[in-house]
Design a protein around this motif. Structure first.
Motif, short mmCIF file in Angstrom:
data_model
loop_
_atom_site.label_atom_id
_atom_site.label_comp_id
_atom_site.label_asym_id
_atom_site.label_seq_id
_atom_site.Cartn_x
_atom_site.Cartn_y
_atom_site.Cartn_z
N HIS A 128 50.30 -30.84 3.69
CA HIS A 128 49.91 -32.25 3.67
C HIS A 128 48.66 -32.42 4.54
O HIS A 128 48.59 -31.88 5.64
CB HIS A 128 51.06 -33.09 4.24
N GLY A 129 47.68 -33.14 4.05
CA GLY A 129 46.45 -33.36 4.82
C GLY A 129 46.75 -34.04 6.15
O GLY A 129 47.60 -34.91 6.21
N ASP A 130 46.10 -33.59 7.23
CA ASP A 130 46.36 -34.18 8.55
C ASP A 130 45.18 -35.07 8.97
O ASP A 130 44.27 -34.64 9.68
CB ASP A 130 46.60 -33.07 9.57
N LEU A 131 45.21 -36.32 8.49
CA LEU A 131 44.11 -37.25 8.74
C LEU A 131 43.96 -37.52 10.24
O LEU A 131 42.85 -37.59 10.76
CB LEU A 131 44.33 -38.55 7.97
N ALA A 132 45.11 -37.65 10.93
CA ALA A 132 45.08 -37.96 12.36
C ALA A 132 44.32 -36.87 13.12
O ALA A 132 43.51 -37.17 14.00
CB ALA A 132 46.49 -38.11 12.91
N ARG A 133 44.57 -35.61 12.74
CA ARG A 133 43.89 -34.51 13.44
C ARG A 133 42.39 -34.51 13.12
O ARG A 133 41.55 -34.31 13.98
CB ARG A 133 44.52 -33.17 13.05
N ASP A 134 42.07 -34.79 11.82
CA ASP A 134 40.66 -34.83 11.42
C ASP A 134 39.89 -35.89 12.21
O ASP A 134 38.79 -35.65 12.68
CB ASP A 134 40.53 -35.15 9.92
N ILE A 135 40.50 -37.07 12.32
CA ILE A 135 39.80 -38.17 13.02
C ILE A 135 39.77 -37.89 14.52
O ILE A 135 38.80 -38.24 15.21
CB ILE A 135 40.47 -39.54 12.72
N LEU A 139 46.22 -47.79 11.41
CA LEU A 139 46.50 -46.67 12.32
C LEU A 139 47.75 -45.93 11.87
O LEU A 139 47.84 -44.70 11.97
CB LEU A 139 46.67 -47.16 13.76
N ARG A 140 48.72 -46.66 11.33
CA ARG A 140 49.94 -46.05 10.81
C ARG A 140 49.60 -45.13 9.63
O ARG A 140 50.12 -44.02 9.53
CB ARG A 140 50.91 -47.16 10.36
N LEU A 141 48.70 -45.61 8.76
CA LEU A 141 48.28 -44.79 7.62
C LEU A 141 47.66 -43.48 8.11
O LEU A 141 47.89 -42.42 7.54
CB LEU A 141 47.26 -45.54 6.75
N VAL A 142 46.88 -43.59 9.19
CA VAL A 142 46.26 -42.39 9.75
C VAL A 142 47.34 -41.46 10.31
O VAL A 142 47.34 -40.26 10.05
CB VAL A 142 45.23 -42.76 10.85
N GLN A 143 48.29 -42.05 11.05
CA GLN A 143 49.38 -41.24 11.63
C GLN A 143 50.16 -40.49 10.54
O GLN A 143 50.54 -39.34 10.70
CB GLN A 143 50.37 -42.14 12.39
N MET A 144 50.38 -41.19 9.41
CA MET A 144 51.18 -40.62 8.33
C MET A 144 50.35 -39.73 7.40
O MET A 144 50.87 -39.21 6.41
CB MET A 144 51.81 -41.74 7.49
N GLY A 145 49.06 -39.64 7.66
CA GLY A 145 48.21 -38.80 6.82
C GLY A 145 47.99 -39.37 5.43
O GLY A 145 47.73 -38.63 4.48
N MET A 146 48.09 -40.69 5.29
CA MET A 146 47.88 -41.31 3.97
C MET A 146 46.40 -41.58 3.76
O MET A 146 45.91 -42.71 3.87
CB MET A 146 48.73 -42.57 3.85
N GLU A 147 45.68 -40.51 3.46
CA GLU A 147 44.23 -40.53 3.47
C GLU A 147 43.63 -41.47 2.43
O GLU A 147 42.73 -42.25 2.72
CB GLU A 147 43.74 -39.10 3.24
N LYS A 148 44.14 -41.39 1.20
CA LYS A 148 43.55 -42.18 0.12
C LYS A 148 43.62 -43.68 0.45
O LYS A 148 42.62 -44.39 0.38
CB LYS A 148 44.31 -41.90 -1.18
N GLN A 149 44.82 -44.13 0.89
CA GLN A 149 44.99 -45.55 1.20
C GLN A 149 44.06 -45.97 2.35
O GLN A 149 43.46 -47.04 2.31
CB GLN A 149 46.43 -45.87 1.61
N ALA A 150 43.96 -45.12 3.37
CA ALA A 150 43.14 -45.48 4.53
C ALA A 150 41.65 -45.53 4.16
O ALA A 150 40.95 -46.48 4.49
CB ALA A 150 43.36 -44.48 5.65
N LEU A 151 41.18 -44.51 3.44
CA LEU A 151 39.75 -44.44 3.15
C LEU A 151 39.30 -45.47 2.11
O LEU A 151 38.15 -45.89 2.09
CB LEU A 151 39.36 -43.03 2.68
N GLU A 152 40.23 -45.88 1.24
CA GLU A 152 39.84 -46.86 0.21
C GLU A 152 40.15 -48.28 0.64
O GLU A 152 39.93 -49.23 -0.11
CB GLU A 152 40.55 -46.54 -1.11
N SER A 153 40.63 -48.47 1.85
CA SER A 153 41.02 -49.82 2.29
C SER A 153 39.81 -50.71 2.51
O SER A 153 38.70 -50.23 2.76
CB SER A 153 41.81 -49.72 3.60
N SER A 154 40.03 -52.02 2.43
CA SER A 154 38.94 -52.96 2.75
C SER A 154 38.84 -53.10 4.27
O SER A 154 37.77 -53.39 4.81
CB SER A 154 39.19 -54.32 2.10
N THR A 155 39.96 -52.86 4.97
CA THR A 155 40.00 -53.04 6.43
C THR A 155 38.86 -52.32 7.15
O THR A 155 38.19 -52.91 8.00
CB THR A 155 41.35 -52.53 6.98
N ILE A 156 38.60 -51.05 6.76
CA ILE A 156 37.60 -50.29 7.50
C ILE A 156 36.20 -50.91 7.34
O ILE A 156 35.34 -50.74 8.20
CB ILE A 156 37.56 -48.79 7.10
#
Lengths: 302, 177
Positions: B8-15, B50-67
């Motif tokens: 599973h991709g580790d978004l938290a570690r990448d960031i 931040l939860r999405l990042v913790q859970m490694g949910m990369e697609k949702q985090a990167l495609e979000s309007s929030t960022i």
């Protein structure tokens, strides 16, 4: 008193859309014996856009500016947002020897870890306003102001040791006789560039800020940020918006600057009726000349 | 501690590699989400992101309007009890989204940033009139804000010609791409 010289970084907002802010700020500094030398050939700090999409550009833009500061001079920054970009960039350099080497190679100057980067507010710790005013409490008497800081007091965690200026505008303006209105939205961000890309969001927060201030009894807003000033003026959807002043305009006005007529016609929400009502609008000659200057607007055409 | 499945991709570690931020610090106290003035325009609240990042949910985090809606006003992180630099997380996620070429949550905002940087690259300073014209042209929006624009022109709040710097070489050094 001896003049103190500072390097001055105006930033794009003051240079291009906040002319009245720059003029009144320069006037104020001149009146309190501070000499500002504009940083020669300065560039944009990267604003909100560089750090949003490219961290290297966001780092390098302030680096070049830092390398232009004459040795031994403190750097005075008028824009709160530029200020954070400069401080963060400088701090990063200070803590990283490899980056320092890169900086020195790129810009051909030794890195100065002791460079003082200060905001306009810091001046109030270095001068005493009462030394320059005869009767301070009468200068702005009767006007009800809502100080507005926007996001300028919020610092990212790495700048937490920076001094907090909360209450500075309240303190200075009340010493000059203005009545301070507390309304709870002093530190709410104005939305900066969302005003362009998401105007409906920006309009909502700006209207909320100004209507709360007005409901609390304020007759005008006072801000120390040119970007906030613009947003408060153009994104308020109230039928009768209250005018917004730059902090520097209020200060220069209190110190008796006579060039006010050059500043106020540049406002989108006209502040002159309020100033006249409170008898704060000074004209150099007589009442007739003052009326004439408003109708002819010579100052705007220049 | 969240343990991700193997592979599973580790978004938290990448960031964390980019920013130094330890995502195990976030307690989800929602202070950031309560402080943020712009949650109305976001699809995920800041702490949910931040939860999405913790859970490694990369697609949702990167495609979000929030960022993209986050303007970096630092209100959230000046209140955060764990001193997490949330705007810095947003910066890193935006850059990752651009590098990976995912669908951009708020194309208008990216368009605006690009126009700003184009003028900085060209002149060394921003030129508001050109930014506005190009931004509106790209959006095919010719009517909104005409009134505001004219008022600003009349009050000399939009300079017709850009203010330029002399040292053009320096700009080439900064904008390598």
């Amino acid at each position: 008193m001896a003049k103190t010289t500072y390097s001055f970084f105006p930033g794009c907002s003051l240079k291009a859309s906040g002319h009245e802010n720059t003029l009144s700020l320069l006037k104020f500094c001149e009146m309190v014996d501070i000499e500002l030398q504009e940083l020669d050939d300065w560039n944009c700090c990267g604003s909100s856009s560089a750090h949003s999409v490219d961290h290297e550009v966001a780092r390098d833009l302030p680096w070049r500016n830092i390398s232009l500061v004459p040795e031994g001079q403190p750097l005075l920054i008028a824009c709160p947002s530029c200020m954070i970009r400069f401080k963060q960039s400088h701090l990063k350099l200070k803590n990283d020897l490899d980056l320092q080497k890169k900086y020195e190679k790129d810009w051909g100057r030794p890195f100065d870890p002791d460079l003082e980067i200060i905001h306009f507010f810091e001046l109030f710790k270095r001068i005493r306003l009462r030394d320059y005013i005869e009767e301070p409490t009468k200068q702005l008497k009767g006007i009800k102001v809502a100080p507005y800081y926007g996001c300028m007091l919020s610092m990212p965690p790495d700048l937490r040791h920076e001094p907090s200026y909360y209450g500075l505008m309240e303190d200075a303006l009340s010493r000059l006789g203005a009545q301070i209105v507390s309304y709870g939205y002093e530190t709410q961000c104005c939305g900066t560039y969302l005003s362009v890309a998401k105007p409906e969001l920006s309009q909502k927060v700006v209207t909320q800020i100004i209507s709360r201030a007005r409901d609390a009894g304020a007759e005008c807003m006072v801000t120390a940020c040119a970007m906030c000033h613009l947003n408060l003026e153009i994104r308020c959807s109230m039928k009768k918006p209250i005018p917004t002043f730059h902090f520097s305009e209020m200060l220069s006005m209190a110190l008796g600057a006579e060039k006010q007529k050059k500043w106020f016609p540049k406002h989108i929400v006209n502040p002159i009726p309020l100033l006249k009502e409170r008898k704060l609008f000074k004209s150099r000659s007589n009442g007739l000349g003052e009326l004439k200057s408003i109708f002819t607007r010579k100052d705007v055409k220049k | 501690m969240i343990e991700l499945k193997k592979g599973h991709g580790d978004l938290a570690r990448d960031i964390q590699k980019l920013t130094g931020i330890n995502f195990n610090g976030c307690l989800h106290c929602r202070t950031c989400s309560n402080a943020c003035p712009f949650v109305d325009g976001m699809d995920y609240l800041p702490n949910v992101l931040l939860r999405l990042v913790q859970m490694g949910m990369e697609k949702q985090a990167l495609e979000s309007s929030t960022i993209w809606v986050c303007v970096g006003c630092n209100t959230c992180c000046s209140f955060c009890p764990m001193a997490i630099d949330i705007p810095m997380v947003m910066d890193a996620l935006r850059e990752k989204a651009l590098a990976q070429g995912v669908k951009i949550g708020e194309p208008d905002i990216l368009n605006f940033h690009n126009e700003v940087l184009k003028t900085v690259k060209k002149y060394g300073r921003t030129h508001k009139l050109e930014i506005m014209m190009r931004y509106k042209l790209k959006k095919h929006d010719f009517l909104s804000d005409v009134g505001v624009g004219l008022k600003m022109l009349k009050k000399r709040k939009l300079d017709l010609t850009p203010s330029k710097i002399k040292d053009k070489k320096a700009l080439g050094k900064i904008f390598k791409k």
